[in-house]
Write a protein that holds these residues in place. Sequence first.
Motif, mmCIF file in Angstrom:
data_model
loop_
_atom_site.group_PDB
_atom_site.id
_atom_site.type_symbol
_atom_site.label_atom_id
_atom_site.label_comp_id
_atom_site.label_asym_id
_atom_site.label_seq_id
_atom_site.Cartn_x
_atom_site.Cartn_y
_atom_site.Cartn_z
ATOM 1 N N ALA A 1 -37.911 -17.900 21.169
ATOM 2 C CA ALA A 1 -36.604 -17.262 21.039
ATOM 3 C C ALA A 1 -35.494 -18.306 20.979
ATOM 4 O O ALA A 1 -34.524 -18.159 20.216
ATOM 5 C CB ALA A 1 -36.377 -16.304 22.205
ATOM 6 N N LEU A 2 -35.633 -19.375 21.771
ATOM 7 C CA LEU A 2 -34.636 -20.440 21.723
ATOM 8 C C LEU A 2 -34.652 -21.112 20.354
ATOM 9 O O LEU A 2 -33.585 -21.397 19.780
ATOM 10 C CB LEU A 2 -34.921 -21.467 22.818
ATOM 11 C CG LEU A 2 -33.980 -22.676 22.853
ATOM 12 C CD1 LEU A 2 -32.527 -22.238 23.014
ATOM 13 C CD2 LEU A 2 -34.386 -23.634 23.980
ATOM 14 N N GLY A 3 -35.839 -21.343 19.823
ATOM 15 C CA GLY A 3 -35.925 -21.938 18.480
ATOM 16 C C GLY A 3 -35.245 -21.071 17.444
ATOM 17 O O GLY A 3 -34.537 -21.579 16.560
ATOM 18 N N ILE A 4 -35.426 -19.759 17.548
ATOM 19 C CA ILE A 4 -34.796 -18.839 16.596
ATOM 20 C C ILE A 4 -33.277 -18.868 16.750
ATOM 21 O O ILE A 4 -32.533 -18.879 15.761
ATOM 22 C CB ILE A 4 -35.338 -17.414 16.781
ATOM 23 C CG1 ILE A 4 -36.836 -17.366 16.439
ATOM 24 C CG2 ILE A 4 -34.578 -16.423 15.907
ATOM 25 C CD1 ILE A 4 -37.506 -16.042 16.774
ATOM 26 N N ALA A 5 -32.807 -18.888 18.003
ATOM 27 C CA ALA A 5 -31.365 -18.947 18.240
ATOM 28 C C ALA A 5 -30.764 -20.212 17.643
ATOM 29 O O ALA A 5 -29.686 -20.181 17.016
ATOM 30 C CB ALA A 5 -31.075 -18.875 19.738
ATOM 31 N N LEU A 6 -31.461 -21.341 17.812
ATOM 32 C CA LEU A 6 -30.980 -22.604 17.256
ATOM 33 C C LEU A 6 -31.043 -22.582 15.728
ATOM 34 O O LEU A 6 -30.161 -23.131 15.050
ATOM 35 C CB LEU A 6 -31.816 -23.762 17.804
ATOM 36 C CG LEU A 6 -31.683 -24.020 19.309
ATOM 37 C CD1 LEU A 6 -32.700 -25.065 19.761
ATOM 38 C CD2 LEU A 6 -30.267 -24.464 19.658
ATOM 39 N N ALA B 1 -44.790 -8.732 16.541
ATOM 40 C CA ALA B 1 -44.941 -9.948 15.738
ATOM 41 C C ALA B 1 -44.042 -9.894 14.508
ATOM 42 O O ALA B 1 -43.410 -10.892 14.135
ATOM 43 C CB ALA B 1 -46.401 -10.125 15.331
ATOM 44 N N ILE B 2 -43.972 -8.737 13.870
ATOM 45 C CA ILE B 2 -43.100 -8.572 12.702
ATOM 46 C C ILE B 2 -41.637 -8.726 13.107
ATOM 47 O O ILE B 2 -40.830 -9.327 12.381
ATOM 48 C CB ILE B 2 -43.346 -7.207 12.034
ATOM 49 C CG1 ILE B 2 -44.731 -7.193 11.366
ATOM 50 C CG2 ILE B 2 -42.256 -6.891 11.007
ATOM 51 C CD1 ILE B 2 -45.139 -5.832 10.820
ATOM 52 N N HIS B 3 -41.297 -8.220 14.299
ATOM 53 C CA HIS B 3 -39.914 -8.337 14.771
ATOM 54 C C HIS B 3 -39.511 -9.803 14.927
ATOM 55 O O HIS B 3 -38.391 -10.192 14.560
ATOM 56 C CB HIS B 3 -39.748 -7.604 16.101
ATOM 57 C CG HIS B 3 -38.363 -7.658 16.648
ATOM 58 N ND1 HIS B 3 -37.263 -7.178 15.971
ATOM 59 C CD2 HIS B 3 -37.875 -8.164 17.820
ATOM 60 C CE1 HIS B 3 -36.174 -7.358 16.690
ATOM 61 N NE2 HIS B 3 -36.518 -7.969 17.812
ATOM 62 N N ASP B 4 -40.406 -10.642 15.445
ATOM 63 C CA ASP B 4 -40.104 -12.070 15.558
ATOM 64 C C ASP B 4 -39.860 -12.675 14.175
ATOM 65 O O ASP B 4 -38.951 -13.503 13.999
ATOM 66 C CB ASP B 4 -41.253 -12.804 16.249
ATOM 67 C CG ASP B 4 -41.264 -12.584 17.756
ATOM 68 O OD1 ASP B 4 -40.240 -12.132 18.306
ATOM 69 O OD2 ASP B 4 -42.302 -12.859 18.384
ATOM 70 N N LEU B 5 -40.676 -12.274 13.208
ATOM 71 C CA LEU B 5 -40.479 -12.767 11.837
ATOM 72 C C LEU B 5 -39.138 -12.314 11.276
ATOM 73 O O LEU B 5 -38.447 -13.066 10.581
ATOM 74 C CB LEU B 5 -41.600 -12.264 10.931
ATOM 75 C CG LEU B 5 -42.938 -12.990 10.990
ATOM 76 C CD1 LEU B 5 -43.929 -12.303 10.059
ATOM 77 C CD2 LEU B 5 -42.782 -14.451 10.603
ATOM 78 N N ALA C 1 -32.027 -15.454 9.853
ATOM 79 C CA ALA C 1 -31.268 -16.706 9.856
ATOM 80 C C ALA C 1 -30.984 -17.180 8.433
ATOM 81 O O ALA C 1 -30.492 -18.293 8.237
ATOM 82 C CB ALA C 1 -32.030 -17.774 10.623
ATOM 83 N N GLY C 2 -31.311 -16.339 7.445
ATOM 84 C CA GLY C 2 -31.078 -16.689 6.049
ATOM 85 C C GLY C 2 -32.263 -17.387 5.418
ATOM 86 O O GLY C 2 -32.108 -18.134 4.447
ATOM 87 N N ILE C 3 -33.452 -17.125 5.958
ATOM 88 C CA ILE C 3 -34.668 -17.775 5.475
ATOM 89 C C ILE C 3 -35.344 -16.915 4.421
ATOM 90 O O ILE C 3 -35.659 -15.745 4.664
ATOM 91 C CB ILE C 3 -35.649 -18.039 6.630
ATOM 92 C CG1 ILE C 3 -34.977 -18.857 7.736
ATOM 93 C CG2 ILE C 3 -36.902 -18.719 6.122
ATOM 94 C CD1 ILE C 3 -34.504 -20.228 7.297
ATOM 95 N N ASP C 4 -35.586 -17.474 3.263
ATOM 96 C CA ASP C 4 -36.329 -16.802 2.196
ATOM 97 C C ASP C 4 -37.755 -17.344 2.148
ATOM 98 O O ASP C 4 -38.046 -18.428 2.653
ATOM 99 C CB ASP C 4 -35.658 -17.036 0.836
ATOM 100 C CG ASP C 4 -34.277 -16.408 0.756
ATOM 101 O OD1 ASP C 4 -34.103 -15.303 1.308
ATOM 102 O OD2 ASP C 4 -33.373 -17.029 0.155
#
Length: 286
Positions: free
Chosen positions: A155-160, A243-247, A253-256
């Motif tokens: 979660a911290l990685g996603i926030a960053l 798991a899908i929610h984490d993705l 974050a704007g990831i394609d």
Amino acid sequence: GVAYRSLGQMKRGIEMHEQALDITRDIGDRRREYYQLSCLGSAYHDLGQVRRAIKIYKLDLTTAQEISNRRGEAAVLGKLGRAYSGLGKIRQAIEFYRQALVIARETGDRRRESYCLLGLSKALLATRKLAEAQQHCEEALALEVPETSFQAAIALGIALLHQRDRAAGETFASAAARCRTMLDKTDDLYEARYALAADLVGQAVCDPRWANEGKRAELLAPALVEYRGALEVTSAPGIVHDAIHDLELIQAAGIDGLEPVFELLESAEYEPDLPEDLSDISEEVA
């Protein structure tokens, strides 16, 4: 029951918890009755039967309050937060998590505090409250609770990642190392397997080569291998949903370019694996 559920064997876990619940009621042990209800709610949530889980949690919350089990009350409130978050009712989820966090801190329950901080951080990520989400992730990590630290690191990685912080890649790598430490001891713990797969996705999108569309399949390959392994342990709908929610949080974050991973998880099939003769206790959630 807990052990079987940790290995993704939901039917066996539910059978054990049902037997334990019958015994606790026979001997009038309400504290253990509370605990078995809590476990059953979690099992049904993992099976994707969230409304059934919520009904059990509400009964469990009443039980905890009646026996003045404050730590138990915090645990159930946190589980209600997870359930409402899974239904997309984020405002209600945040309120449940906040209530649980207050009680966990009042009672000095560091383990439950870490769970509350983790759930709250993910709910805040979903509402784009990034600074607050990051703060709660860091607080959860500081508690060093093994059951949650590897997920708090994700979660911290996603926030960053959302904040375009260069430390995101290193954070995902650290989270992956935590998962591997757990899996070295028991290689079919589904939570750690799914978490490791998400970490590998995070590392892939943080790699400078991700900007080259031709490199994305190569970068995602390790994550896909890990997701397939996790699905072999269990493809229970509630677990796959998480798991899908984490993705989705990573994608937000704007990831394609994450379509291959979404397609793999969304195509997962689960053979219902439930004890027989369970009454239908589902209800609509307000």
